[in-house]
Design a protein around this motif. Structure first.
Motif, short mmCIF file in Angstrom:
data_model
loop_
_atom_site.label_atom_id
_atom_site.label_comp_id
_atom_site.label_asym_id
_atom_site.label_seq_id
_atom_site.Cartn_x
_atom_site.Cartn_y
_atom_site.Cartn_z
N ASN A 137 0.82 -1.22 0.00
CA ASN A 137 0.00 0.00 0.00
C ASN A 137 0.85 1.27 0.00
N ASN A 138 2.09 1.15 0.47
CA ASN A 138 2.97 2.32 0.58
C ASN A 138 3.91 2.47 -0.61
N GLN A 139 3.80 1.57 -1.59
CA GLN A 139 4.65 1.64 -2.77
C GLN A 139 4.09 2.65 -3.78
N ALA A 153 0.43 -16.28 -0.83
CA ALA A 153 -0.74 -15.42 -1.04
C ALA A 153 -2.00 -15.95 -0.35
N TYR A 154 -2.09 -17.25 -0.14
CA TYR A 154 -3.30 -17.78 0.50
C TYR A 154 -3.38 -17.38 1.97
N PHE A 155 -2.30 -16.86 2.54
CA PHE A 155 -2.33 -16.38 3.92
C PHE A 155 -2.73 -14.91 4.03
N PHE A 156 -2.80 -14.20 2.90
CA PHE A 156 -2.98 -12.74 2.96
C PHE A 156 -4.41 -12.36 3.33
N ASP A 157 -4.56 -11.59 4.40
CA ASP A 157 -5.87 -11.01 4.73
C ASP A 157 -6.28 -10.04 3.63
N GLU A 158 -7.58 -10.04 3.31
CA GLU A 158 -8.12 -9.15 2.28
C GLU A 158 -7.29 -9.25 0.98
N ARG A 159 -7.12 -10.48 0.52
CA ARG A 159 -6.31 -10.72 -0.67
C ARG A 159 -6.87 -10.02 -1.90
N ASP A 160 -8.19 -9.89 -1.96
CA ASP A 160 -8.79 -9.20 -3.11
C ASP A 160 -8.37 -7.73 -3.15
N GLN A 161 -8.22 -7.11 -1.97
CA GLN A 161 -7.75 -5.73 -1.94
C GLN A 161 -6.27 -5.65 -2.27
N TRP A 162 -5.53 -6.68 -1.89
CA TRP A 162 -4.11 -6.75 -2.24
C TRP A 162 -3.95 -6.79 -3.76
N PHE A 163 -4.82 -7.54 -4.44
CA PHE A 163 -4.77 -7.58 -5.91
C PHE A 163 -4.88 -6.18 -6.50
N LYS A 164 -5.74 -5.36 -5.94
CA LYS A 164 -5.92 -4.01 -6.46
C LYS A 164 -4.66 -3.17 -6.25
N ILE A 211 -11.89 -19.91 -2.08
CA ILE A 211 -12.83 -19.63 -3.17
C ILE A 211 -12.48 -20.48 -4.39
N THR A 212 -13.38 -20.51 -5.34
CA THR A 212 -13.16 -21.27 -6.56
C THR A 212 -12.23 -20.50 -7.50
N LEU A 213 -11.71 -21.21 -8.51
CA LEU A 213 -10.84 -20.57 -9.48
C LEU A 213 -11.58 -19.47 -10.23
N ASP A 214 -12.84 -19.71 -10.59
CA ASP A 214 -13.61 -18.68 -11.30
C ASP A 214 -13.74 -17.42 -10.45
N ALA A 215 -14.02 -17.59 -9.17
CA ALA A 215 -14.15 -16.43 -8.28
C ALA A 215 -12.80 -15.72 -8.14
N TYR A 216 -11.73 -16.50 -8.08
CA TYR A 216 -10.37 -15.94 -7.97
C TYR A 216 -10.06 -15.08 -9.20
N LYS A 217 -10.34 -15.62 -10.38
CA LYS A 217 -10.07 -14.89 -11.61
C LYS A 217 -10.95 -13.65 -11.72
N GLN A 218 -12.17 -13.74 -11.19
CA GLN A 218 -13.05 -12.58 -11.20
C GLN A 218 -12.49 -11.47 -10.32
N GLN A 219 -11.91 -11.82 -9.18
CA GLN A 219 -11.29 -10.81 -8.32
C GLN A 219 -10.14 -10.10 -9.05
N LEU A 220 -9.36 -10.85 -9.79
CA LEU A 220 -8.25 -10.26 -10.54
C LEU A 220 -8.76 -9.33 -11.64
N THR A 221 -9.81 -9.75 -12.30
CA THR A 221 -10.41 -8.91 -13.34
C THR A 221 -10.96 -7.62 -12.74
N GLU A 222 -11.64 -7.74 -11.60
CA GLU A 222 -12.18 -6.55 -10.93
C GLU A 222 -11.07 -5.64 -10.42
N ALA A 223 -9.90 -6.20 -10.16
CA ALA A 223 -8.76 -5.39 -9.72
C ALA A 223 -8.15 -4.61 -10.88
N GLY A 224 -8.53 -4.99 -12.11
CA GLY A 224 -8.07 -4.23 -13.27
C GLY A 224 -7.17 -4.99 -14.23
#
Length: 289
Positions: A137-139, A153-164, A211-224
């Motif tokens: 977040n500070n980079q 990465a599976y240990f990261f809290d709020e991994r979807d926000q980390w993707f962003k 989560i499923t692979l489809d949900a995982y890929k959707q998070q990455l897509t939503e991250a941009g």
């Protein structure tokens, strides 16, 4: 399914995992030295990629090379490694790909100190810090060509926000490459789902990351991210580690009786059970900005 056998397996794994939880504060310390007792001077700490090898160091090198090859690292690469352990993969990527710059964050102060020492000995300049994944977040924006994470990465809290945040700090056409765990499909059996989620929670994996692979890929897509590709490496990673560990431990009488071994025994048992019931898979995932 034999419910009695099912519950017996669950309770056996649970008994081991309670010991593991007693060592939670040391999950990211130097205890992985127990997996590196061969003469080779390395301190790997990932599950490995067990293709044509039964040597832990070689398996870990193979997994790190899978990540590096997928990322297409080269002399122009500015990398940020999130969860670099004791730095062995950083040395490997520098020596093999001649990457331009190396930065990294890691949650264990002991590991960071050892990694800094090892890289200095190799004459490698790197910016390594004792912090967790949220340090991204500070980079600055568009600061790296690659963000990498091997078995973390599976240990990261709020991994979807980390993707962003990863998307923000990557340069145009930059890549995120990780090895990560997903479920192949939602469990159809409530008992299986309860056991699976209980085991993963006890392992320290946040429930929102299951989560499923489809949900995982959707998070990455939503991250941009513009493109996302994946490869199932479960057989070579999860099955390989689970099959290797019991044989490896038998080679070290005395050392093999240390309580911290329960951590690795539990890992092997959990991986075997989850794979047997096809409740968890490991993927090599690449997302391009």
């Amino acid at each position: 399914m034999n419910t009695t056998m099912f519950l017996f397996g669950f309770l056996s794994a649970l008994a081991s995992i309670f010991v593991w939880r007693a060592f939670q504060l040391k999950r990211f310390d130097l205890s992985d030295e127990l997996l590196n007792l061969k003469p080779d001077d390395h301190h790997w700490g990932n599950l490995g990629y067990w293709e044509n090898t039964q040597d832990y160091g070689e398996a870990c090198r193979q997994l790190a090379m899978k990540v590096g090859d997928q990322a297409a690292l080269d002399q122009t690469s500015d990398i940020l490694d999130v969860g670099f352990g004791c730095g062995d993969q950083l040395i490997l990527w520098h020596q093999h790909y001649r990457v331009k710059t190396i930065s990294g964050v890691n949650t264990s102060q002991a590991q960071v100190g050892l990694a800094q020492k090892k890289l200095r000995f190799e004459g490698i300049n790197a910016f390594l810090h004792h912090y967790d994944h949220r340090a991204i977040n500070n980079q600055a924006d568009r600061n790296f060509s690659h963000v990498l994470s091997v078995d973390a990465a599976y240990f990261f809290d709020e991994r979807d926000q980390w993707f962003k945040q990863v998307h923000r700090v990557l340069k145009p056409e930059g890549k995120l490459v990780v090895t990560d765990l997903v479920i192949p499909h939602p469990p159809s059996d409530l008992l299986q789902e309860f056991i699976m989620r209980s085991l993963l929670w006890l392992c320290g994996i946040p429930k929102d990351n299951v989560i499923t692979l489809d949900a995982y890929k959707q998070q990455l897509t939503e991250a941009g991210f513009a493109t996302v590709s994946e490869a199932d490496i479960s057989d070579a990673v999860m099955d390989g580690f689970a099959h290797w560990l019991p044989t490896y431990r038998q080679q070290f009488e005395g050392v093999g009786s240390l309580p911290i071994w329960q951590k690795y025994q539990a890992t092997a048992k959990i991986l075997s059970w989850l794979r047997k019931h096809d409740l968890l898979r490991c993927y090599l995932i690449c997302a391009q900005r």
